[in-house]
Design a protein around this motif. Structure first.
Motif, PDB file in Angstrom:
ATOM      1  N   ASN A  96      -1.260 -61.187 -24.592  1.00  0.00           N
ATOM      2  CA  ASN A  96      -2.414 -61.589 -25.399  1.00  0.00           C
ATOM      3  C   ASN A  96      -2.037 -62.351 -26.663  1.00  0.00           C
ATOM      4  OD1 ASN A  96      -4.182 -60.368 -23.595  1.00  0.00           O
ATOM      5  ND2 ASN A  96      -4.221 -58.422 -24.692  1.00  0.00           N
ATOM      6  N   ALA A  97      -0.763 -62.378 -27.009  1.00  0.00           N
ATOM      7  CA  ALA A  97      -0.315 -63.021 -28.254  1.00  0.00           C
ATOM      8  C   ALA A  97      -0.031 -64.508 -28.045  1.00  0.00           C
ATOM      9  CB  ALA A  97       0.934 -62.325 -28.772  1.00  0.00           C
ATOM     10  N   LYS A  98      -0.075 -65.265 -29.139  1.00  0.00           N
ATOM     11  CA  LYS A  98       0.246 -66.701 -29.108  1.00  0.00           C
ATOM     12  C   LYS A  98       0.955 -67.085 -30.411  1.00  0.00           C
ATOM     13  CE  LYS A  98      -3.318 -68.526 -25.989  1.00  0.00           C
ATOM     14  NZ  LYS A  98      -2.374 -69.032 -25.003  1.00  0.00           N
ATOM     15  N   GLY A  99       1.675 -68.203 -30.354  1.00  0.00           N
ATOM     16  CA  GLY A  99       2.318 -68.728 -31.543  1.00  0.00           C
ATOM     17  C   GLY A  99       3.364 -67.794 -32.119  1.00  0.00           C
ATOM     18  N   ALA A 100       3.359 -67.688 -33.466  1.00  0.00           N
ATOM     19  CA  ALA A 100       4.377 -66.905 -34.168  1.00  0.00           C
ATOM     20  C   ALA A 100       4.335 -65.428 -33.782  1.00  0.00           C
ATOM     21  CB  ALA A 100       4.188 -67.057 -35.677  1.00  0.00           C
ATOM     22  N   GLU A 101       3.141 -64.905 -33.508  1.00  0.00           N
ATOM     23  CA  GLU A 101       3.021 -63.498 -33.117  1.00  0.00           C
ATOM     24  C   GLU A 101       3.677 -63.263 -31.749  1.00  0.00           C
ATOM     25  OE1 GLU A 101       1.844 -59.407 -33.204  1.00  0.00           O
ATOM     26  OE2 GLU A 101       2.357 -60.950 -34.671  1.00  0.00           O
ATOM     27  N   PHE A 102       3.477 -64.216 -30.860  1.00  0.00           N
ATOM     28  CA  PHE A 102       4.134 -64.103 -29.541  1.00  0.00           C
ATOM     29  C   PHE A 102       5.652 -64.150 -29.713  1.00  0.00           C
ATOM     30  CE2 PHE A 102       6.288 -66.028 -25.939  1.00  0.00           C
ATOM     31  CZ  PHE A 102       5.862 -65.218 -24.887  1.00  0.00           C
ATOM     32  N   ASP A 103       6.124 -65.085 -30.551  1.00  0.00           N
ATOM     33  CA  ASP A 103       7.572 -65.205 -30.769  1.00  0.00           C
ATOM     34  C   ASP A 103       8.161 -63.875 -31.233  1.00  0.00           C
ATOM     35  OD1 ASP A 103       7.012 -67.816 -30.205  1.00  0.00           O
ATOM     36  OD2 ASP A 103       7.505 -68.598 -32.204  1.00  0.00           O
ATOM     37  N   ARG A 104       7.473 -63.241 -32.184  1.00  0.00           N
ATOM     38  CA  ARG A 104       7.979 -61.984 -32.731  1.00  0.00           C
ATOM     39  C   ARG A 104       7.989 -60.877 -31.678  1.00  0.00           C
ATOM     40  NH1 ARG A 104       6.158 -57.342 -34.595  1.00  0.00           N
ATOM     41  NH2 ARG A 104       3.966 -57.888 -34.195  1.00  0.00           N
ATOM     42  N   LEU A 105       6.882 -60.765 -30.955  1.00  0.00           N
ATOM     43  CA  LEU A 105       6.801 -59.718 -29.933  1.00  0.00           C
ATOM     44  C   LEU A 105       7.795 -59.953 -28.800  1.00  0.00           C
ATOM     45  CD1 LEU A 105       2.924 -59.127 -29.636  1.00  0.00           C
ATOM     46  CD2 LEU A 105       4.631 -57.649 -30.734  1.00  0.00           C
ATOM     47  N   PHE A 106       7.974 -61.224 -28.460  1.00  0.00           N
ATOM     48  CA  PHE A 106       8.924 -61.518 -27.386  1.00  0.00           C
ATOM     49  C   PHE A 106      10.341 -61.134 -27.805  1.00  0.00           C
ATOM     50  CE2 PHE A 106      12.110 -64.089 -25.294  1.00  0.00           C
ATOM     51  CZ  PHE A 106      11.761 -63.990 -23.959  1.00  0.00           C
ATOM     52  N   LEU A 107      10.738 -61.549 -29.005  1.00  0.00           N
ATOM     53  CA  LEU A 107      12.103 -61.287 -29.465  1.00  0.00           C
ATOM     54  C   LEU A 107      12.367 -59.793 -29.643  1.00  0.00           C
ATOM     55  CD1 LEU A 107      12.452 -64.236 -32.002  1.00  0.00           C
ATOM     56  CD2 LEU A 107      13.695 -63.988 -29.848  1.00  0.00           C
ATOM     57  N   THR A 108      11.436 -59.080 -30.275  1.00  0.00           N
ATOM     58  CA  THR A 108      11.632 -57.633 -30.458  1.00  0.00           C
ATOM     59  C   THR A 108      11.622 -56.913 -29.105  1.00  0.00           C
ATOM     60  OG1 THR A 108       9.249 -57.353 -30.876  1.00  0.00           O
ATOM     61  CG2 THR A 108      10.697 -57.568 -32.789  1.00  0.00           C
ATOM     62  N   GLY A 109      10.745 -57.378 -28.225  1.00  0.00           N
ATOM     63  CA  GLY A 109      10.663 -56.761 -26.902  1.00  0.00           C
ATOM     64  C   GLY A 109      11.914 -57.018 -26.064  1.00  0.00           C
ATOM     65  N   MET A 110      12.450 -58.234 -26.142  1.00  0.00           N
ATOM     66  CA  MET A 110      13.633 -58.558 -25.341  1.00  0.00           C
ATOM     67  C   MET A 110      14.887 -57.899 -25.915  1.00  0.00           C
ATOM     68  SD  MET A 110      14.346 -60.008 -22.485  1.00  0.00           S
ATOM     69  CE  MET A 110      13.148 -61.277 -22.049  1.00  0.00           C
ATOM     70  N   ILE A 111      14.942 -57.723 -27.233  1.00  0.00           N
ATOM     71  CA  ILE A 111      16.064 -56.974 -27.822  1.00  0.00           C
ATOM     72  C   ILE A 111      16.041 -55.535 -27.290  1.00  0.00           C
ATOM     73  CG2 ILE A 111      16.922 -55.957 -29.969  1.00  0.00           C
ATOM     74  CD1 ILE A 111      16.095 -58.574 -31.382  1.00  0.00           C
ATOM     75  N   GLN A 112      14.844 -54.940 -27.284  1.00  0.00           N
ATOM     76  CA  GLN A 112      14.685 -53.591 -26.731  1.00  0.00           C
ATOM     77  C   GLN A 112      15.115 -53.564 -25.261  1.00  0.00           C
ATOM     78  OE1 GLN A 112      10.649 -51.822 -27.060  1.00  0.00           O
ATOM     79  NE2 GLN A 112      10.832 -51.269 -24.888  1.00  0.00           N
ATOM     80  N   HIS A 113      14.680 -54.573 -24.534  1.00  0.00           N
ATOM     81  CA  HIS A 113      14.960 -54.671 -23.102  1.00  0.00           C
ATOM     82  C   HIS A 113      16.466 -54.794 -22.842  1.00  0.00           C
ATOM     83  CE1 HIS A 113      14.502 -56.187 -18.942  1.00  0.00           C
ATOM     84  NE2 HIS A 113      13.312 -55.623 -18.995  1.00  0.00           N
ATOM     85  N   HIS A 114      17.129 -55.687 -23.570  1.00  0.00           N
ATOM     86  CA  HIS A 114      18.576 -55.873 -23.414  1.00  0.00           C
ATOM     87  C   HIS A 114      19.339 -54.605 -23.810  1.00  0.00           C
ATOM     88  CE1 HIS A 114      18.008 -59.899 -22.291  1.00  0.00           C
ATOM     89  NE2 HIS A 114      18.982 -60.489 -22.986  1.00  0.00           N
ATOM     90  N   GLY A 115      18.865 -53.935 -24.871  1.00  0.00           N
ATOM     91  CA  GLY A 115      19.507 -52.686 -25.284  1.00  0.00           C
ATOM     92  C   GLY A 115      19.445 -51.645 -24.173  1.00  0.00           C
TER      93      GLY A 115
END
Length: 247
Positions: free
Chosen positions: A177-196
């Protein structure tokens, strides 16, 4: 006298011709014999028998094994199989996350990172499926009470048996549901969690006695560990955070 000389000359020419003919026949016969005699040696060189060598233990000599020797896969560990099945599911969510990027952000750095993650994880999924199939194992992890269910295309975020680090259904919905800067933030935090979570899975594999002894699996997990640690540092930098070394 001239006639006699001519007659003798003719006889001499005939005699010489016969000698040449015999010489040629002998030469042809000799060449033919040499050719056929050399055939076994030639065939031996053209089709050499394979040599199978088994390296010895440290300080021990190598052994030459019979040409009929065939390689065999190492003993199968149940934990190895479960790790690969779980990592396929884990990687599939990462690919699903990267598929959202094009329609939700114009951030060039994030797009490049997403393309890198998508490509590497899709390639690793193909490798893991081949590894399992070569050992006669299912490529899908069966959840308790879901035996025989086709897991392909199923939303894993809605199931309680999530692999470590996988995003929950609520997190995936927020990301979609996110777009722009909010999507960027959620994607990066989510993928860091995922990679961890992937790093946790690798650690748990090697904390299990008898697991991780397969050479292909060892090389694969080494690549996963180093690659995902590097990407975590990149994403932390993109978020403006100081990269933290994962344990």
């Amino acid at each position: 006298m001239k006639l006699l000389d001519h007659s003798k000359l003719m006889q001499s020419l005939v005699f010489i011709s016969r000698l040449k003919l015999r010489s040629r026949s002998g030469l042809v016969a000799a060449i033919a014999a040499l050719f056929f005699l050399s055939l076994p040696a030639f065939a031996q060189k053209a089709d050499p028998q394979p040599v199978v060598v088994q390296p010895g233990a440290p300080g021990q000599p190598t052994r030459t094994l019979p040409a009929s020797t065939r390689g065999v896969l190492p003993p199968l560990s149940r934990k190895d199989v479960e790790f690969m099945q779980g990592m396929i599911m884990h990687h599939a969510q990462a690919v699903e996350m990267t598929a959202l990027i094009d329609s939700r952000t114009t951030n060039k750095d994030l797009r490049l990172l997403g393309a890198r993650i998508s490509h590497s994880q899709a390639e690793e999924i193909r490798f893991m499926k081949r590894w399992l199939e070569a050992r006669g194992q299912s490529t899908e992890m069966q959840m308790p009470g879901m035996e025989g269910t086709d897991m392909a295309g199923m939303d894993m975020s809605s199931h309680h048996m999530l692999m470590p680090g996988m995003l929950t259904r609520k997190q995936m919905t927020a990301l979609k549901n996110a777009k722009g800067a909010e999507f960027d933030r959620l994607f990066l935090t989510g993928m860091i969690q995922h990679h961890g979570g992937a790093l946790t899975m690798v650690k748990e594999l090697y904390d299990t006695a008898g697991a991780g002894q397969d050479a292909e699996l060892f090389n694969f997990t080494t690549d996963v560990d180093s690659g995902q640690r590097a990407e975590i540092r990149i994403m932390q930098t993109m978020l403006g955070e100081k990269p933290v070394e994962e344990k």
